[in-house]
Design an enzyme around this catalytic site. Sequence first.
Site, PDB file in Angstrom:
ATOM      1  N   ILE A  14       0.849  -1.017  -0.071  1.00  0.00           N
ATOM      2  CA  ILE A  14      -0.175  -0.038  -0.154  1.00  0.00           C
ATOM      3  C   ILE A  14       0.800   1.231  -0.063  1.00  0.00           C
ATOM      4  O   ILE A  14       0.634   2.318  -0.696  1.00  0.00           O
ATOM      5  CB  ILE A  14      -0.780  -0.058   1.145  1.00  0.00           C
ATOM      6  CG1 ILE A  14      -2.117  -1.055   1.059  1.00  0.00           C
ATOM      7  CG2 ILE A  14      -1.567   1.411   1.414  1.00  0.00           C
ATOM      8  CD1 ILE A  14      -2.838  -1.312   2.358  1.00  0.00           C
ATOM      9  N   ARG A  27      12.506  -0.053   6.042  1.00  0.00           N
ATOM     10  CA  ARG A  27      13.618  -0.651   6.833  1.00  0.00           C
ATOM     11  C   ARG A  27      14.284  -1.517   5.524  1.00  0.00           C
ATOM     12  O   ARG A  27      15.522  -1.892   5.683  1.00  0.00           O
ATOM     13  CB  ARG A  27      13.064  -1.780   7.533  1.00  0.00           C
ATOM     14  CG  ARG A  27      12.387  -1.166   8.947  1.00  0.00           C
ATOM     15  CD  ARG A  27      12.013  -2.308   9.863  1.00  0.00           C
ATOM     16  NE  ARG A  27      11.012  -3.066   9.216  1.00  0.00           N
ATOM     17  CZ  ARG A  27      10.527  -4.160   9.949  1.00  0.00           C
ATOM     18  NH1 ARG A  27      10.897  -4.480  11.264  1.00  0.00           N
ATOM     19  NH2 ARG A  27       9.678  -4.788   9.279  1.00  0.00           N
ATOM     20  N   VAL A  42      16.434   4.963   4.842  1.00  0.00           N
ATOM     21  CA  VAL A  42      16.510   3.779   5.846  1.00  0.00           C
ATOM     22  C   VAL A  42      16.189   4.050   7.233  1.00  0.00           C
ATOM     23  O   VAL A  42      16.803   4.761   7.751  1.00  0.00           O
ATOM     24  CB  VAL A  42      17.652   2.740   5.373  1.00  0.00           C
ATOM     25  CG1 VAL A  42      17.634   1.506   6.242  1.00  0.00           C
ATOM     26  CG2 VAL A  42      17.631   2.445   4.104  1.00  0.00           C
ATOM     27  N   ASN A  52       1.980   4.963   6.961  1.00  0.00           N
ATOM     28  CA  ASN A  52       1.672   3.833   6.576  1.00  0.00           C
ATOM     29  C   ASN A  52       2.272   2.533   6.846  1.00  0.00           C
ATOM     30  O   ASN A  52       1.613   1.191   6.987  1.00  0.00           O
ATOM     31  CB  ASN A  52       1.731   3.912   4.981  1.00  0.00           C
ATOM     32  CG  ASN A  52       1.865   2.344   4.221  1.00  0.00           C
ATOM     33  OD1 ASN A  52       0.745   1.889   4.350  1.00  0.00           O
ATOM     34  ND2 ASN A  52       2.850   1.630   3.863  1.00  0.00           N
ATOM     35  N   TYR A 111      -2.892  -7.190  16.831  1.00  0.00           N
ATOM     36  CA  TYR A 111      -3.109  -6.362  15.861  1.00  0.00           C
ATOM     37  C   TYR A 111      -4.162  -5.483  15.811  1.00  0.00           C
ATOM     38  O   TYR A 111      -4.060  -4.370  15.488  1.00  0.00           O
ATOM     39  CB  TYR A 111      -2.953  -7.136  14.465  1.00  0.00           C
ATOM     40  CG  TYR A 111      -3.097  -6.506  13.129  1.00  0.00           C
ATOM     41  CD1 TYR A 111      -2.125  -5.637  12.651  1.00  0.00           C
ATOM     42  CD2 TYR A 111      -4.329  -6.525  12.439  1.00  0.00           C
ATOM     43  CE1 TYR A 111      -1.975  -4.845  11.610  1.00  0.00           C
ATOM     44  CE2 TYR A 111      -4.515  -5.882  11.445  1.00  0.00           C
ATOM     45  CZ  TYR A 111      -3.424  -5.054  10.866  1.00  0.00           C
ATOM     46  OH  TYR A 111      -3.671  -4.151   9.598  1.00  0.00           O
ATOM     47  N   LYS A 160      -4.292  -1.362  15.990  1.00  0.00           N
ATOM     48  CA  LYS A 160      -5.021  -0.677  15.050  1.00  0.00           C
ATOM     49  C   LYS A 160      -6.230   0.237  15.579  1.00  0.00           C
ATOM     50  O   LYS A 160      -6.474   1.448  15.090  1.00  0.00           O
ATOM     51  CB  LYS A 160      -5.408  -1.473  13.981  1.00  0.00           C
ATOM     52  CG  LYS A 160      -4.396  -1.886  12.908  1.00  0.00           C
ATOM     53  CD  LYS A 160      -3.640  -0.778  12.269  1.00  0.00           C
ATOM     54  CE  LYS A 160      -2.670  -1.457  11.302  1.00  0.00           C
ATOM     55  NZ  LYS A 160      -1.777  -0.420  10.803  1.00  0.00           N
ATOM     56  N   THR A 169      -1.702  -7.190  -0.985  1.00  0.00           N
ATOM     57  CA  THR A 169      -0.188  -7.179  -0.927  1.00  0.00           C
ATOM     58  C   THR A 169       0.537  -8.033  -0.823  1.00  0.00           C
ATOM     59  O   THR A 169      -0.039  -9.261  -0.400  1.00  0.00           O
ATOM     60  CB  THR A 169      -0.256  -5.993   0.046  1.00  0.00           C
ATOM     61  OG1 THR A 169      -0.773  -6.613   1.396  1.00  0.00           O
ATOM     62  CG2 THR A 169      -1.019  -4.752  -0.151  1.00  0.00           C
TER      63      THR A 169
END
Length: 256
Positions: free
Chosen positions: A22, A42, A61, A89, A154, A158, A189
Amino acid sequence: MQNPAHPSSTRHVLVTGGGRGIGRAIATAFKEDGATVSIIGRDRAALDAALATAVADRAYVADVTDPHAVEAAIREAEGVAPIEVLVANAGAAESAPFLKHDPALFRRMFDVNVVGVVNAVQAVLPGMLARKSGRIIAIASTAGLKGYAYVSAYSAAKHAAIGLVRSLALEVARDGITVNAVCPGFTDTDLVGESLERIMQSTGRDRAAALASLTKHNPQGRLVEPGEVADAARWLAGPGAGSVTGQAITVAGGEL
């Protein structure tokens, strides 16, 4: 192709996690609109690949969970031009039954999905406040608006990210800055690809059956396209969304 009339033109947009998925789609969309685009991630190889295909102008980075690395990357990016749009993101997802959710798993999910947003916002916000202008967009998830089995950490992270967006939006509402979240459903993705592999390994299902277990959540019966999420971010960054703040915009085929 540059579109000089588009509101993104000439602005500096920074996207965390911009090397793939994304984030890459969002960087591509703003770049196509003529914006100067910087990405943070990263994975040096993914960032280099994005630069090689003109997804972004510059790449840095940095691990978003490291406030010093994020600060250094954003200061360098701001040396080019003030950052007027931040798209936070970068994220990560892990799945397991709740009783196998140890504290370390919760910390990992909160570090990336919440603290990662905090670190990026705290680095760009002083400049936005000084200029009395800015757009902050966090890429959250439908998991921040409802629950899903096996992703408790998770989902909790969120939900926290959306709470952060709503609170910060109120704090800076009179400073010319909007703060919103985009909440995609299951999106096509590599992250969802990894989820499919785990489903296949743990259940013995083939890929079609594993995919069906994810797309069943979407009334349209499909995965969301990354470009559709990018379009929502573009709109939130545009002049027509100047009065839209503190919102969680769902891109999920009618799931919510």
